[in-house]
Design a protein around this motif. Structure first.
Motif, PDB file in Angstrom:
ATOM      1  N   ASN A 163       0.850  -1.193   0.000  1.00  0.00           N
ATOM      2  CA  ASN A 163       0.000   0.000   0.000  1.00  0.00           C
ATOM      3  C   ASN A 163       0.882   1.238   0.000  1.00  0.00           C
ATOM      4  OD1 ASN A 163      -1.854   2.050   0.464  1.00  0.00           O
ATOM      5  ND2 ASN A 163      -3.012   0.886   1.990  1.00  0.00           N
ATOM      6  N   ASN A 164       0.779   2.044  -1.061  1.00  0.00           N
ATOM      7  CA  ASN A 164       1.549   3.287  -1.111  1.00  0.00           C
ATOM      8  C   ASN A 164       0.678   4.517  -0.819  1.00  0.00           C
ATOM      9  OD1 ASN A 164       0.041   3.548  -3.409  1.00  0.00           O
ATOM     10  ND2 ASN A 164       1.759   3.483  -4.843  1.00  0.00           N
ATOM     11  N   HIS A 165      -0.560   4.245  -0.347  1.00  0.00           N
ATOM     12  CA  HIS A 165      -1.492   5.307   0.048  1.00  0.00           C
ATOM     13  C   HIS A 165      -1.717   6.324  -1.078  1.00  0.00           C
ATOM     14  CE1 HIS A 165       0.266   3.797   3.905  1.00  0.00           C
ATOM     15  NE2 HIS A 165      -1.027   3.675   4.173  1.00  0.00           N
ATOM     16  N   SER A 166      -1.823   5.797  -2.275  1.00  0.00           N
ATOM     17  CA  SER A 166      -2.017   6.665  -3.445  1.00  0.00           C
ATOM     18  C   SER A 166      -3.379   7.355  -3.445  1.00  0.00           C
ATOM     19  CB  SER A 166      -1.848   5.856  -4.735  1.00  0.00           C
ATOM     20  OG  SER A 166      -2.784   4.786  -4.777  1.00  0.00           O
ATOM     21  N   ASN A 167      -4.298   6.872  -2.603  1.00  0.00           N
ATOM     22  CA  ASN A 167      -5.621   7.503  -2.514  1.00  0.00           C
ATOM     23  C   ASN A 167      -5.623   8.738  -1.628  1.00  0.00           C
ATOM     24  OD1 ASN A 167      -5.114   5.785  -0.250  1.00  0.00           O
ATOM     25  ND2 ASN A 167      -7.277   5.905   0.313  1.00  0.00           N
ATOM     26  N   LEU A 168      -4.475   9.029  -1.004  1.00  0.00           N
ATOM     27  CA  LEU A 168      -4.371  10.193  -0.120  1.00  0.00           C
ATOM     28  C   LEU A 168      -3.659  11.332  -0.831  1.00  0.00           C
ATOM     29  CD1 LEU A 168      -3.208   8.305   3.099  1.00  0.00           C
ATOM     30  CD2 LEU A 168      -5.555   8.772   2.365  1.00  0.00           C
ATOM     31  N   SER A 169      -3.990  12.561  -0.460  1.00  0.00           N
ATOM     32  CA  SER A 169      -3.388  13.718  -1.133  1.00  0.00           C
ATOM     33  C   SER A 169      -3.097  14.830  -0.139  1.00  0.00           C
ATOM     34  CB  SER A 169      -4.331  14.236  -2.233  1.00  0.00           C
ATOM     35  OG  SER A 169      -5.562  14.654  -1.670  1.00  0.00           O
ATOM     36  N   GLY A 170      -2.282  15.785  -0.577  1.00  0.00           N
ATOM     37  CA  GLY A 170      -1.949  16.932   0.252  1.00  0.00           C
ATOM     38  C   GLY A 170      -0.680  16.738   1.047  1.00  0.00           C
ATOM     39  N   SER A 171      -0.553  17.503   2.133  1.00  0.00           N
ATOM     40  CA  SER A 171       0.617  17.418   3.004  1.00  0.00           C
ATOM     41  C   SER A 171       0.582  16.128   3.803  1.00  0.00           C
ATOM     42  CB  SER A 171       0.632  18.611   3.965  1.00  0.00           C
ATOM     43  OG  SER A 171      -0.470  18.528   4.855  1.00  0.00           O
ATOM     44  N   VAL A 172       1.681  15.828   4.490  1.00  0.00           N
ATOM     45  CA  VAL A 172       1.734  14.628   5.329  1.00  0.00           C
ATOM     46  C   VAL A 172       0.618  14.657   6.369  1.00  0.00           C
ATOM     47  CG1 VAL A 172       3.082  13.398   7.077  1.00  0.00           C
ATOM     48  CG2 VAL A 172       4.198  14.190   4.984  1.00  0.00           C
ATOM     49  N   SER A 173       0.409  15.806   7.006  1.00  0.00           N
ATOM     50  CA  SER A 173      -0.648  15.930   8.014  1.00  0.00           C
ATOM     51  C   SER A 173      -2.023  15.706   7.404  1.00  0.00           C
ATOM     52  CB  SER A 173      -0.590  17.302   8.682  1.00  0.00           C
ATOM     53  OG  SER A 173       0.584  17.426   9.465  1.00  0.00           O
TER      54      SER A 173
ATOM     55  N   LEU B  75       0.427   4.775   9.736  1.00  0.00           N
ATOM     56  CA  LEU B  75       0.816   6.161  10.006  1.00  0.00           C
ATOM     57  C   LEU B  75       2.328   6.329   9.849  1.00  0.00           C
ATOM     58  CD1 LEU B  75      -1.410   6.967  13.122  1.00  0.00           C
ATOM     59  CD2 LEU B  75      -1.805   7.607  10.738  1.00  0.00           C
ATOM     60  N   THR B  76       3.076   5.331  10.313  1.00  0.00           N
ATOM     61  CA  THR B  76       4.532   5.353  10.148  1.00  0.00           C
ATOM     62  C   THR B  76       4.890   5.369   8.671  1.00  0.00           C
ATOM     63  OG1 THR B  76       4.796   4.113  12.216  1.00  0.00           O
ATOM     64  CG2 THR B  76       6.683   4.171  10.724  1.00  0.00           C
ATOM     65  N   SER B  77       4.212   4.562   7.883  1.00  0.00           N
ATOM     66  CA  SER B  77       4.427   4.509   6.438  1.00  0.00           C
ATOM     67  C   SER B  77       4.163   5.866   5.782  1.00  0.00           C
ATOM     68  CB  SER B  77       3.514   3.441   5.821  1.00  0.00           C
ATOM     69  OG  SER B  77       3.444   3.559   4.417  1.00  0.00           O
ATOM     70  N   ILE B  78       3.090   6.519   6.185  1.00  0.00           N
ATOM     71  CA  ILE B  78       2.735   7.821   5.609  1.00  0.00           C
ATOM     72  C   ILE B  78       3.792   8.871   5.951  1.00  0.00           C
ATOM     73  CG2 ILE B  78       1.046   9.703   5.672  1.00  0.00           C
ATOM     74  CD1 ILE B  78      -1.100   7.489   6.153  1.00  0.00           C
ATOM     75  N   VAL B  79       4.228   8.885   7.200  1.00  0.00           N
ATOM     76  CA  VAL B  79       5.235   9.876   7.624  1.00  0.00           C
ATOM     77  C   VAL B  79       6.566   9.644   6.910  1.00  0.00           C
ATOM     78  CG1 VAL B  79       6.589  10.749   9.562  1.00  0.00           C
ATOM     79  CG2 VAL B  79       4.159  10.256   9.864  1.00  0.00           C
ATOM     80  N   LEU B  80       6.966   8.376   6.792  1.00  0.00           N
ATOM     81  CA  LEU B  80       8.224   8.058   6.123  1.00  0.00           C
ATOM     82  C   LEU B  80       8.112   8.166   4.606  1.00  0.00           C
ATOM     83  CD1 LEU B  80       9.383   4.913   8.162  1.00  0.00           C
ATOM     84  CD2 LEU B  80      10.215   7.265   8.386  1.00  0.00           C
ATOM     85  N   GLN B  81       6.861   8.281   4.116  1.00  0.00           N
ATOM     86  CA  GLN B  81       6.595   8.305   2.673  1.00  0.00           C
ATOM     87  C   GLN B  81       7.199   7.071   2.003  1.00  0.00           C
ATOM     88  OE1 GLN B  81       6.870  12.337   0.835  1.00  0.00           O
ATOM     89  NE2 GLN B  81       7.623  13.001   2.836  1.00  0.00           N
ATOM     90  N   GLN B  82       6.926   5.942   2.649  1.00  0.00           N
ATOM     91  CA  GLN B  82       7.457   4.656   2.210  1.00  0.00           C
ATOM     92  C   GLN B  82       6.312   3.647   2.140  1.00  0.00           C
ATOM     93  OE1 GLN B  82      10.909   3.378   4.439  1.00  0.00           O
ATOM     94  NE2 GLN B  82      10.409   1.215   4.167  1.00  0.00           N
ATOM     95  N   PRO B  83       6.097   2.983   1.003  1.00  0.00           N
ATOM     96  CA  PRO B  83       5.013   2.001   0.892  1.00  0.00           C
ATOM     97  C   PRO B  83       5.145   0.906   1.942  1.00  0.00           C
ATOM     98  CG  PRO B  83       5.935   2.490  -1.263  1.00  0.00           C
ATOM     99  CD  PRO B  83       6.857   3.110  -0.258  1.00  0.00           C
ATOM    100  N   ILE B  84       4.015   0.358   2.353  1.00  0.00           N
ATOM    101  CA  ILE B  84       4.015  -0.663   3.387  1.00  0.00           C
ATOM    102  C   ILE B  84       3.484  -1.981   2.819  1.00  0.00           C
ATOM    103  CG2 ILE B  84       1.742   0.145   4.213  1.00  0.00           C
ATOM    104  CD1 ILE B  84       2.584  -0.785   7.016  1.00  0.00           C
ATOM    105  N   TRP B  85       4.225  -3.070   3.047  1.00  0.00           N
ATOM    106  CA  TRP B  85       3.785  -4.404   2.649  1.00  0.00           C
ATOM    107  C   TRP B  85       2.801  -4.927   3.679  1.00  0.00           C
ATOM    108  CZ3 TRP B  85       4.813  -6.421  -1.999  1.00  0.00           C
ATOM    109  CH2 TRP B  85       5.899  -5.889  -2.745  1.00  0.00           C
TER     110      TRP B  85
END
Length: 362
Positions: A29-39, A346-356
């Motif tokens: 999951n690379n959270h491609s459905n999310l947009s904007g700033s990290v927050s 949340l860790t994945s989003i902050v690190l901007q790293q996809p999560i398996w």
């Protein structure tokens, strides 16, 4: 027969290839459905998950994100200042207290518990280190006693006595088995060594130097706090003495971040002691445990963390990535929420790293 075996082999091979392809396509999951700033992405993710609770994320000594979601109790929205029973997150506080006493040469990690519990079976072969790392083999009173009464008031020694006559699960130091009993015993050792009650010791030596003004063991009458829920319904009553040093602390995400900051700044214990707590001292797949922390590899980075939960309806998870100076705290007052999974994303989003998919679990 040969034709059948050939067809079976080909079928198995095809299924294997399809499974690998599916894992590569959908297992990350690379959270491609999310947009904007990290927050903004964090807020979108938690909203999409219908999260109920409070989150705080700190990076490099600064609060990056904090917000409450859903209701803490009727008429009380969740917020960063909401009081929560933090359950087993309390174990890290107990471990830090023990390590403070070690630094003051008031006890040794190698001390046998027979010095503090003179008649406890096998007490000569069980050490304080074993209690800290869940490698003592002492059964967990919460799993050993399926009918343990959470609703009544308990004295710590009475909790220990519920398993006193039980056999060790294994030879001390040879394996890992999570034991709330061991941490109840550590609380009693803190009292015997320091001359203070467990609560007073934690308040004076951890809450105060960390500036944790909203942490306590008993909520004063009239002060609002989070109510636990199970499938949207109020959870069963649990007396605040039922876990003692294994889980009785009441705190907020804001205060837990102050505790984390005090540890990172070596206000409570030395850097060397903190590193010792973060090393693996006991393991049994898939678990690894230090002193008061699970030791982990989180998305390829060295980390420690801890879970916390009460059957009254609380599920929490904290993760600390040491080299990243990143701390993610998730407190939830809905039992059906998987706070560890939320924490990992949340860790994945902050690190901007996809999560398996498997990284959600370990």
């Amino acid at each position: 027969m040969k034709k059948f075996l050939k067809i079976s082999s080909v079928t198995i091979l095809v299924i294997g290839i399809v499974s690998v392809v599916a894992l590569l396509l959908f297992g990350r999951n690379n959270h491609s459905n999310l947009s904007g700033s990290v927050s903004e992405k964090i807020d979108q993710y938690l909203t999409n998950e219908k999260f109920q609770g409070t989150v705080l994320i700190a990076k490099e000594g600064e609060v990056l994100f904090t917000q409450g979601y859903g209701m803490a109790a009727p008429g009380l929205p969740n917020s960063p200042s909401t009081l929560y029973q933090i359950a087993s997150l309390s174990k890290t506080f107990t471990a830090v207290a023990i390590m403070q006493l070690v630094e003051k040469d008031l006890l040794s990690l190698d001390n046998p518990i027979s010095q503090y519990f003179s008649d406890f079976p096998n007490g000569e072969t069980i050490t304080i280190s074993h209690l800290l790392s869940h490698s003592s083999g002492i059964p967990d009173y919460l799993t050993e006693n399926a009918e343990f009464d959470y609703s009544k008031e308990w004295k710590p020694n009475d909790i220990v006595n519920t398993i006193r006559d039980s056999e060790l699960k294994f030879t001390s130091g040879k394996s890992f088995s999570y034991s709330n009993t061991g941490y109840v015993m550590l609380g009693l050792i803190i009292e015997k060594v320091s001359g203070q009650s467990y609560a007073n010791y934690i308040e004076q030596h951890i809450f105060e130097p960390s500036n944790m003004v909203n942490s306590m063991f008993t909520v004063p009458p009239g002060v609002p706090k989070a109510q636990g829920y199970v499938d949207g319904k109020a959870g069963p009553f649990i007396h605040n003495s039922a876990a003692y040093a294994a889980g009785d602390i009441i705190s907020t995400v804001e205060d837990l971040e102050l505790f984390d900051r005090a540890l990172r700044n070596h206000v409570l214990i030395s850097k060397e002691t903190s590193e010792l707590m973060s090393r693996t001292h006991a393991k049994k797949f898939p678990h690894q445990y230090g002193y008061g922390w699970y030791t982990q590899d989180v998305m390829g980075k060295q980390a420690v963390g801890h879970s916390g939960g009460y059957p009254s309806g609380f599920r929490h998870y904290i993760t600390r990535l040491n080299d990243e100076e990143l701390t993610v705290i998730v407190l939830s007052n809905e039992m059906t929420i998987n706070s560890k999974r939320i924490n990992r994303h949340l860790t994945s989003i902050v690190l901007q790293q996809p999560i398996w998919i498997w990284q959600e679990k370990f």
